[in-house]
Design an enzyme around this catalytic site. Structure first.
Site, PDB file in Angstrom:
ATOM      1  N   SER A 143      -6.315  10.586  49.226  1.00  0.00           N
ATOM      2  CA  SER A 143      -6.622   9.484  50.144  1.00  0.00           C
ATOM      3  C   SER A 143      -7.802   8.721  49.566  1.00  0.00           C
ATOM      4  O   SER A 143      -8.560   9.267  48.746  1.00  0.00           O
ATOM      5  CB  SER A 143      -7.027  10.066  51.508  1.00  0.00           C
ATOM      6  OG  SER A 143      -7.675   9.091  52.299  1.00  0.00           O
ATOM      7  N   TYR A 156     -11.532  15.883  57.227  1.00  0.00           N
ATOM      8  CA  TYR A 156     -10.555  15.167  56.397  1.00  0.00           C
ATOM      9  C   TYR A 156     -11.186  14.728  55.077  1.00  0.00           C
ATOM     10  O   TYR A 156     -10.618  14.933  54.001  1.00  0.00           O
ATOM     11  CB  TYR A 156     -10.036  13.961  57.184  1.00  0.00           C
ATOM     12  CG  TYR A 156      -8.876  13.229  56.562  1.00  0.00           C
ATOM     13  CD1 TYR A 156      -7.561  13.619  56.826  1.00  0.00           C
ATOM     14  CD2 TYR A 156      -9.073  12.130  55.728  1.00  0.00           C
ATOM     15  CE1 TYR A 156      -6.488  12.935  56.275  1.00  0.00           C
ATOM     16  CE2 TYR A 156      -8.006  11.440  55.178  1.00  0.00           C
ATOM     17  CZ  TYR A 156      -6.708  11.837  55.455  1.00  0.00           C
ATOM     18  OH  TYR A 156      -5.646  11.159  54.902  1.00  0.00           O
TER      19      TYR A 156
HETATM   20  P1  NAD Z   1       2.647  11.903  58.929  1.00  0.00           P
HETATM   21  O1  NAD Z   1       1.984  12.415  60.156  1.00  0.00           O
HETATM   22  O2  NAD Z   1       3.672  10.820  59.051  1.00  0.00           O
HETATM   23  O3  NAD Z   1       3.296  13.109  58.108  1.00  0.00           O
HETATM   24  C1  NAD Z   1       2.649  14.340  57.951  1.00  0.00           C
HETATM   25  C2  NAD Z   1       3.661  15.380  57.558  1.00  0.00           C
HETATM   26  O4  NAD Z   1       2.993  16.643  57.439  1.00  0.00           O
HETATM   27  C3  NAD Z   1       4.770  15.568  58.600  1.00  0.00           C
HETATM   28  O5  NAD Z   1       5.982  15.823  57.939  1.00  0.00           O
HETATM   29  C4  NAD Z   1       4.301  16.802  59.366  1.00  0.00           C
HETATM   30  O6  NAD Z   1       5.359  17.510  60.003  1.00  0.00           O
HETATM   31  C5  NAD Z   1       3.706  17.600  58.224  1.00  0.00           C
HETATM   32  N1  NAD Z   1       2.823  18.659  58.683  1.00  0.00           N
HETATM   33  C6  NAD Z   1       1.721  18.587  59.478  1.00  0.00           C
HETATM   34  N2  NAD Z   1       1.212  19.810  59.687  1.00  0.00           N
HETATM   35  C7  NAD Z   1       1.995  20.687  59.005  1.00  0.00           C
HETATM   36  C8  NAD Z   1       1.980  22.086  58.827  1.00  0.00           C
HETATM   37  N3  NAD Z   1       1.053  22.872  59.400  1.00  0.00           N
HETATM   38  N4  NAD Z   1       2.951  22.649  58.067  1.00  0.00           N
HETATM   39  C9  NAD Z   1       3.916  21.887  57.490  1.00  0.00           C
HETATM   40  N5  NAD Z   1       3.961  20.543  57.611  1.00  0.00           N
HETATM   41  C10 NAD Z   1       3.018  19.957  58.371  1.00  0.00           C
HETATM   42  O7  NAD Z   1       1.453  11.448  57.981  1.00  0.00           O
HETATM   43  P2  NAD Z   1       1.395  10.553  56.651  1.00  0.00           P
HETATM   44  O8  NAD Z   1       0.552   9.389  56.965  1.00  0.00           O
HETATM   45  O9  NAD Z   1       2.730  10.347  56.049  1.00  0.00           O
HETATM   46  O10 NAD Z   1       0.506  11.524  55.740  1.00  0.00           O
HETATM   47  C11 NAD Z   1       0.992  12.208  54.627  1.00  0.00           C
HETATM   48  C12 NAD Z   1      -0.177  12.491  53.697  1.00  0.00           C
HETATM   49  O11 NAD Z   1      -0.722  11.258  53.265  1.00  0.00           O
HETATM   50  C13 NAD Z   1      -1.321  13.288  54.335  1.00  0.00           C
HETATM   51  O12 NAD Z   1      -1.833  14.227  53.408  1.00  0.00           O
HETATM   52  C14 NAD Z   1      -2.344  12.206  54.620  1.00  0.00           C
HETATM   53  O13 NAD Z   1      -3.649  12.732  54.662  1.00  0.00           O
HETATM   54  C15 NAD Z   1      -2.118  11.301  53.440  1.00  0.00           C
HETATM   55  N6  NAD Z   1      -2.631   9.944  53.618  1.00  0.00           N
HETATM   56  C16 NAD Z   1      -2.158   9.148  54.631  1.00  0.00           C
HETATM   57  C17 NAD Z   1      -2.675   7.869  54.759  1.00  0.00           C
HETATM   58  C18 NAD Z   1      -2.220   6.947  55.848  1.00  0.00           C
HETATM   59  O14 NAD Z   1      -2.853   5.925  56.041  1.00  0.00           O
HETATM   60  N7  NAD Z   1      -1.128   7.234  56.555  1.00  0.00           N
HETATM   61  C19 NAD Z   1      -3.639   7.411  53.881  1.00  0.00           C
HETATM   62  C20 NAD Z   1      -4.094   8.236  52.873  1.00  0.00           C
HETATM   63  C21 NAD Z   1      -3.569   9.507  52.750  1.00  0.00           C
END
Ligand code: NAD
Length: 261
Positions: A143, A156
Site C-alpha cells: 500500500s 495497517y
Molecule cells: P477487500 O475487502 O475488497 O478484499 C479483501 C479480501 O481479503 C477479501 O477477499 C476478504 O475475504 C479477504 N480476507 C479478509 N480477511 C481474511 C482472512 N482472515 N482470511 C482470508 N481472507 C481474508 O479489500 P481490497 O481493497 O481489495 O484489499 C486487498 C489488499 O489490497 C489488502 O491487502 C489491502 O490492504 C490492499 N490495499 C487496498 C487499497 C484500497 O484502496 N482498496 C489500497 C492499498 C492497498
C-alpha cells in the site's frame, strides 16, 4: 506472455483487488486458487466463472489468514492438486481506523496477522517448491501506507511497512533461484475495504461521507482519481512476465502521485 501450465495462488481473492488479480492471471492461462471469505454461493459463482471464461482450472480454499497452519496447508493442497504453486500473491488485508490510544488490541493483532504474518507463512510454504523448480513470482499487495503514514491507521501502516521489509529480505534470499519477490503499493482503490472505512473515518475526524471521500481519500492523490483494481492486476501480470525477471525486491507505487509529495 502466457502463464499456461503455471499455478497462481491469490489470497483474499473473493473480492476487490485480489479477485481482479486472480482473473487477470487466469486470463494469461494460469490455473488459480482463490481464497477469502464471503457468501458461499457468490464465491462458487466467481470460481466457476473463472473456469468457463478463461478455460483454466480454479479451486477455492477458505483458509483463514490468521492461521499459519491453515496457510501452509493451503499451499500444500494447491501443490498437490495442480503440481506447483508458481505465482503467490499475498493480498488478503483488512483495515481498522481509530486513534492509537483507543485502538482495540484484538484489531491490532488481527491486522498484523492478516496483513503481515500471513505473507510470511505463505512465502515460507511456497518458497521450497519455487526454488526447486527455479522459477517463481511472489507479489504482495502492500500500500502507499508501506511508504508513508496516515493518522489513525497504526496497525495497517505498521503491517504494510513490514511487508516492504519482508519483500526485500525474501527477494535477496531467492534471487539466484529465478524467483522474484516484489510488492505493489496502490493508493486508494475503490473496493469494499475503502468503502467500509468511511464510517469510522467520519467518526474519527468528525466529517461527512463526501468530506471523507474528497478531503481525506482523494486529498492524498494528486490525480484526484481512484486507482482501479484492474490497473493493479495489470501490474501483477507484468511482474509475472519474463520482461520483469530483473525486478526483485522492489516496492512499486501505483498511487496517482500520492507518495511523490
Ligand atoms: P477487500 O475487502 O475488497 O478484499 C479483501 C479480501 O481479503 C477479501 O477477499 C476478504 O475475504 C479477504 N480476507 C479478509 N480477511 C481474511 C482472512 N482472515 N482470511 C482470508 N481472507 C481474508 O479489500 P481490497 O481493497 O481489495 O484489499 C486487498 C489488499 O489490497 C489488502 O491487502 C489491502 O490492504 C490492499 N490495499 C487496498 C487499497 C484500497 O484502496 N482498496 C489500497 C492499498 C492497498
Amino acid at each position: 506472455m502466457s502463464l499456461a501450465s503455471k499455478t497462481a495462488l491469490v489470497t483474499g481473492s473473493t473480492s476487490g483487488i485480489g479477485l481482479a488479480i486472480a482473473r487477470a492471471l487466469a486470463a494469461q492461462g494460469a490455473n488459480v486458487v482463490i481464497n477469502g471469505f464471503g457468501d458461499a454461493a457468490a464465491i462458487e459463482t466467481e470460481r466457476a466463472k473463472i473456469e468457463t471464461e478463461f478455460g483454466v482450472k480454479c479451486a477455492y480454499d477458505g483458509a483463514d489468514m490468521t492461521d499459519g497452519a491453515a496457510i501452509a496447508a493451503m499451499v500444500a493442497k494447491a501443490e498437490q492438486a495442480f503440481g506447483s504453486v508458481d505465482v503467490l500473491v499475498n493480498n488478503a488485508g483488512i483495515q481498522h481506523v481509530a486513534p492509537i490510544e483507543e485502538f482495540p488490541v484484538e484489531k491490532w493483532n488481527q491486522i498484523l496477522a492478516i496483513n503481515l504474518s500471513a505473507a510470511f507463512h505463505a512465502i515460507r510454504a511456497a518458497a521450497p517448491g519455487m526454488k526447486a523448480r527455479k522459477w517463481g513470482r511472489i507479489i504482495s499487495t502492500a500500500s502507499a501506507h508501506s511508504l508513508v503514514a496516515s493518522p489513525f491507521k497504526s496497525a495497517y501502516v505498521a503491517a504494510k511497512h513490514g511487508i516492504a521489509g519482508l519483500t526485500k529480505t525474501a527477494a535477496l534470499e531467492l534471487a539466484t533461484f529465478g524467483v522474484t519477490v516484489n510488492c505493489i503499493s496502490p493508493g486508494y482503490v475503490w473496493t469494499p475495504l475503502v468503502e467500509n472505512q468511511i464510517p469510522d473515518t467520519m467518526k474519527a475526524r468528525g466529517l461527512t461521507r463526501e468530506q471523507v471521500i474528497n478531503d481525506v481519500l482523494l486529498e492524498s492523490q494528486p490525480t484526484k482519481q481512484f486507482v482501479t483494481s484492474d490497473q493493479v492486476a495489470s501490474l501483477a501480470v507484468y511482474l509475472c512476465s519474463d520482461a520483469a525477471s530483473q525486478i526483485t525486491g522492489a516496492n512499486l507505487s501505483i498511487d496517482g502521485g500520492w507518495t511523490a509529495e
